[in-house]
Design a protein around this motif. Structure first.
Motif, PDB file in Angstrom:
ATOM      1  N   ASP A  96       1.153  -1.121  -0.003  1.00  0.00           N
ATOM      2  CA  ASP A  96      -0.073   0.153  -0.339  1.00  0.00           C
ATOM      3  C   ASP A  96       1.314   1.385  -0.140  1.00  0.00           C
ATOM      4  OD1 ASP A  96      -2.398  -1.560   0.289  1.00  0.00           O
ATOM      5  OD2 ASP A  96      -1.762  -1.389   2.351  1.00  0.00           O
ATOM      6  N   SER A  97       1.692   0.979   0.514  1.00  0.00           N
ATOM      7  CA  SER A  97       2.643   2.093   1.006  1.00  0.00           C
ATOM      8  C   SER A  97       4.464   1.745   0.799  1.00  0.00           C
ATOM      9  CB  SER A  97       2.596   3.127   1.716  1.00  0.00           C
ATOM     10  OG  SER A  97       3.042   2.694   2.664  1.00  0.00           O
ATOM     11  N   VAL A  98       4.976   2.339   0.445  1.00  0.00           N
ATOM     12  CA  VAL A  98       6.606   2.269   0.857  1.00  0.00           C
ATOM     13  C   VAL A  98       7.337   2.923   1.157  1.00  0.00           C
ATOM     14  CG1 VAL A  98       6.507   0.405  -0.341  1.00  0.00           C
ATOM     15  CG2 VAL A  98       7.476   2.271  -1.529  1.00  0.00           C
ATOM     16  N   ARG A  99       8.660   3.166   1.973  1.00  0.00           N
ATOM     17  CA  ARG A  99       9.779   4.524   1.978  1.00  0.00           C
ATOM     18  C   ARG A  99      10.443   3.822   1.108  1.00  0.00           C
ATOM     19  NH1 ARG A  99       9.002   8.412   4.540  1.00  0.00           N
ATOM     20  NH2 ARG A  99      11.074   8.987   4.967  1.00  0.00           N
ATOM     21  N   ARG A 100      11.813   4.620   0.627  1.00  0.00           N
ATOM     22  CA  ARG A 100      13.444   3.974   0.063  1.00  0.00           C
ATOM     23  C   ARG A 100      13.856   3.066   1.037  1.00  0.00           C
ATOM     24  NH1 ARG A 100      14.663  10.580  -1.516  1.00  0.00           N
ATOM     25  NH2 ARG A 100      14.078  10.366   0.359  1.00  0.00           N
ATOM     26  N   PHE A 101      14.776   2.533   0.077  1.00  0.00           N
ATOM     27  CA  PHE A 101      15.766   1.988   1.413  1.00  0.00           C
ATOM     28  C   PHE A 101      16.792   2.870   1.741  1.00  0.00           C
ATOM     29  CE2 PHE A 101      13.822  -2.060  -0.905  1.00  0.00           C
ATOM     30  CZ  PHE A 101      14.501  -3.021  -0.745  1.00  0.00           C
ATOM     31  N   ASN A 112      -2.861  -1.279   6.334  1.00  0.00           N
ATOM     32  CA  ASN A 112      -2.496  -0.388   8.109  1.00  0.00           C
ATOM     33  C   ASN A 112      -1.471  -0.638   8.740  1.00  0.00           C
ATOM     34  OD1 ASN A 112      -4.834   1.504   6.863  1.00  0.00           O
ATOM     35  ND2 ASN A 112      -6.064   0.277   7.550  1.00  0.00           N
ATOM     36  N   LYS A 113      -0.663  -1.514   8.632  1.00  0.00           N
ATOM     37  CA  LYS A 113       0.395  -2.243   9.285  1.00  0.00           C
ATOM     38  C   LYS A 113       2.149  -2.854   8.489  1.00  0.00           C
ATOM     39  CE  LYS A 113      -1.407  -3.294  13.185  1.00  0.00           C
ATOM     40  NZ  LYS A 113      -1.634  -2.490  14.413  1.00  0.00           N
ATOM     41  N   GLU A 131       2.952   3.380  11.942  1.00  0.00           N
ATOM     42  CA  GLU A 131       3.782   4.063  10.831  1.00  0.00           C
ATOM     43  C   GLU A 131       5.856   3.164  11.411  1.00  0.00           C
ATOM     44  OE1 GLU A 131       3.783   7.795  11.972  1.00  0.00           O
ATOM     45  OE2 GLU A 131       1.784   8.188  12.142  1.00  0.00           O
ATOM     46  N   ALA A 132       6.465   3.522  10.407  1.00  0.00           N
ATOM     47  CA  ALA A 132       8.174   3.435  10.999  1.00  0.00           C
ATOM     48  C   ALA A 132       8.259   4.041   9.452  1.00  0.00           C
ATOM     49  CB  ALA A 132       7.384   1.208   9.818  1.00  0.00           C
ATOM     50  N   TRP A 133       9.655   4.764  10.250  1.00  0.00           N
ATOM     51  CA  TRP A 133      10.654   4.988   9.001  1.00  0.00           C
ATOM     52  C   TRP A 133      11.800   5.062   8.934  1.00  0.00           C
ATOM     53  CZ3 TRP A 133       7.542   9.069   7.138  1.00  0.00           C
ATOM     54  CH2 TRP A 133       6.411   9.051   7.708  1.00  0.00           C
ATOM     55  N   ASP A 134      12.151   5.465   7.773  1.00  0.00           N
ATOM     56  CA  ASP A 134      14.258   5.010   7.265  1.00  0.00           C
ATOM     57  C   ASP A 134      14.958   4.604   8.383  1.00  0.00           C
ATOM     58  OD1 ASP A 134      13.019   5.563   5.100  1.00  0.00           O
ATOM     59  OD2 ASP A 134      13.401   7.363   4.344  1.00  0.00           O
ATOM     60  N   PHE A 135      15.553   3.801   8.091  1.00  0.00           N
ATOM     61  CA  PHE A 135      16.823   3.714   9.401  1.00  0.00           C
ATOM     62  C   PHE A 135      17.765   4.907   9.015  1.00  0.00           C
ATOM     63  CE2 PHE A 135      15.561  -0.517  10.317  1.00  0.00           C
ATOM     64  CZ  PHE A 135      15.667  -0.984  11.522  1.00  0.00           C
ATOM     65  N   SER A 136      18.423   5.155   9.931  1.00  0.00           N
ATOM     66  CA  SER A 136      19.516   5.987  10.256  1.00  0.00           C
ATOM     67  C   SER A 136      20.294   6.282  11.553  1.00  0.00           C
ATOM     68  CB  SER A 136      18.834   7.647  10.208  1.00  0.00           C
ATOM     69  OG  SER A 136      19.576   8.734   9.814  1.00  0.00           O
ATOM     70  N   SER A 141      13.040   5.162  13.598  1.00  0.00           N
ATOM     71  CA  SER A 141      11.705   5.523  14.234  1.00  0.00           C
ATOM     72  C   SER A 141      10.342   4.366  13.471  1.00  0.00           C
ATOM     73  CB  SER A 141      11.024   6.579  14.251  1.00  0.00           C
ATOM     74  OG  SER A 141      10.402   7.135  14.969  1.00  0.00           O
ATOM     75  N   VAL A 142       9.802   4.263  15.175  1.00  0.00           N
ATOM     76  CA  VAL A 142       8.607   3.566  14.565  1.00  0.00           C
ATOM     77  C   VAL A 142       7.466   3.602  16.047  1.00  0.00           C
ATOM     78  CG1 VAL A 142       9.675   1.144  13.816  1.00  0.00           C
ATOM     79  CG2 VAL A 142       9.260   1.340  16.421  1.00  0.00           C
ATOM     80  N   LYS A 143       6.426   3.028  15.178  1.00  0.00           N
ATOM     81  CA  LYS A 143       4.649   4.162  16.259  1.00  0.00           C
ATOM     82  C   LYS A 143       4.647   2.579  15.936  1.00  0.00           C
ATOM     83  CE  LYS A 143       1.779   6.552  16.895  1.00  0.00           C
ATOM     84  NZ  LYS A 143       0.472   8.474  16.316  1.00  0.00           N
ATOM     85  N   ILE A 144       4.014   1.687  17.346  1.00  0.00           N
ATOM     86  CA  ILE A 144       3.175   0.852  18.099  1.00  0.00           C
ATOM     87  C   ILE A 144       2.567   1.247  19.290  1.00  0.00           C
ATOM     88  CG2 ILE A 144       5.189  -0.066  19.713  1.00  0.00           C
ATOM     89  CD1 ILE A 144       4.219  -2.840  18.168  1.00  0.00           C
TER      90      ILE A 144
END
Length: 356
Positions: A96-101, A112-113, A131-136, A141-144
């Motif tokens: 449904d959605s993706v972020r960059r590697f 929705n997960k 929610e889950a964001w890029d590794f840095s 950062s994640v939301k649970i």
């Protein structure tokens, strides 16, 4: 501008999203000479290399730019997948959605997960986050359960979820908030700069971060000391790139400042991207052509100005004549004229254009 998450996560009374066409580069890493760029044609996106080789025709409704990991997220038929730098689909469009590697993993969402996959499409961190964001810097950062924390590449919590907001790590620090007050932690979870700000606009870049307190917007150092305040009423203060930062004063005006807070531009910028390779793309001479309000997305606006490029003195070096323009990467920028993409060099000369 390069950090979209921060723009959209700020809780303003009125959320503002300037509608621009998703085109061309739009990333901020040291690209190689053959890194493909996005181009736009008749409402669809494709990819080409700077030498003019088309690796993917314009068939995608949306797409991420390639980054240093050699993969780009693409959207087709309302689903997201990934292509490699030869244009081959290597991860089928099922998300449904993706972020960059980033750091070998990409955040992807279904039903929705959100979880994380590797470059082969294997799920390495299960779908369990809101929610889950890029590794840095080794953390994401994640939301649970409505709380934010940080995980390591194996999905273990490196910093427990206890924050209302948690940003990406940059220069060893990440912005966090509790009870609507913001500060910064280090990669071990230690509070380095107290939770005392009303907002963090952008994390650390070139040793400075932009914040808002009860007085207004300011830039701070890694001790939390205010280096200078913005001597203007502002909506948002962006990070420094190449010793320059863009400040959004209101819905229709941006300015460019140096590290002493001095305004550099005389012209009124209606929109702007951060500096890259000594130049920044900015919009002038436009007006509002569309505005509509959405309960979820806030106010969406479209401007009809022209884009050009300024140098670090705030002066135009490529005159504003483009319908859209992105940042320079490896000596080239992508621009749009009359709905078609072209690649220009720093002299403004067209070196490639899409011909059907």
């Amino acid at each position: 501008m390069t950090n979209l998450r921060r723009k959209l996560s700020i809780k303003l009374t009125l959320k503002i999203i300037i509608v621009t066409i998703l085109t061309c580069y739009g990333h901020s890493f040291a690209a190689s000479n053959d890194t493909p760029f996005r181009f736009y044609n008749n409402g669809k996106l494709g990819f080409a290399t700077p030498n003019g080789k088309i690796i993917a025709p314009p068939i995608y409704s949306s797409a991420w730019a390639f980054n240093e990991e050699g993969m780009a997220g693409v959207k087709i038929n309302e689903k997201w997948g990934f292509i490699n730098d030869r244009g081959k689909v290597v991860i089928e469009p099922i998300f449904d959605s993706v972020r960059r590697f980033s750091e070998g993993l990409a955040s992807v969402c279904k039903n929705n997960k959100c979880g994380y996959i590797d470059k082969f499409g294997n799920v390495v961190i299960n779908f369990k986050y809101q929610e889950a964001w890029d590794f840095s810097e080794g953390n994401a950062s994640v939301k649970i359960n409505n709380k934010c924390g940080f995980i390591d590449p194996k999905g273990r919590f490196s910093i427990q979820p206890k924050y209302e907001y948690a940003g990406n790590f940059s220069e060893g620090l990440a912005g966090v908030s509790i009870n609507e007050k913001y500060g910064f932690i280090d990669t071990k979870g230690n509070l380095v700069i107290d939770l005392k700000y009303n907002r963090i606009d952008e994390g650390f870049s070139e040793g400075l971060a932009s914040i808002k307190d009860n007085i207004g917007h300011a830039y701070i150092d890694k001790r939390g000391e205010i280096i200078f305040r913005i001597n203007h009423k502002a909506l948002f203060a962006y990070k420094f790139v190449d010793d320059r930062a863009m400040i959004r004063l209101n819905l229709f005006e941006w300015i460019c400042i140096d590290k002493k807070g001095n305004r550099l531009n005389e012209a009124i910028f209606l929109a702007a991207n951060n500096f890259s390779e000594g130049l920044a793309s900015v919009m002038v001479n436009g007006s509002l052509v569309m505005a509509e309000e959405d309960l979820d997305k806030g106010m969406t606006m479209q401007m009809n100005g022209k884009w050009g490029f300024i140098d670090n003195s705030g002066k135009f070096v490529i005159e504003p004549k483009y319908d859209e323009a992105t940042s320079f990467i490896d000596g080239h920028a992508c621009v749009i004229i009359n709905g078609n993409s072209k690649l220009i060099n720093k002299s403004g000369k067209i070196v490639w254009e899409y011909l059907q």
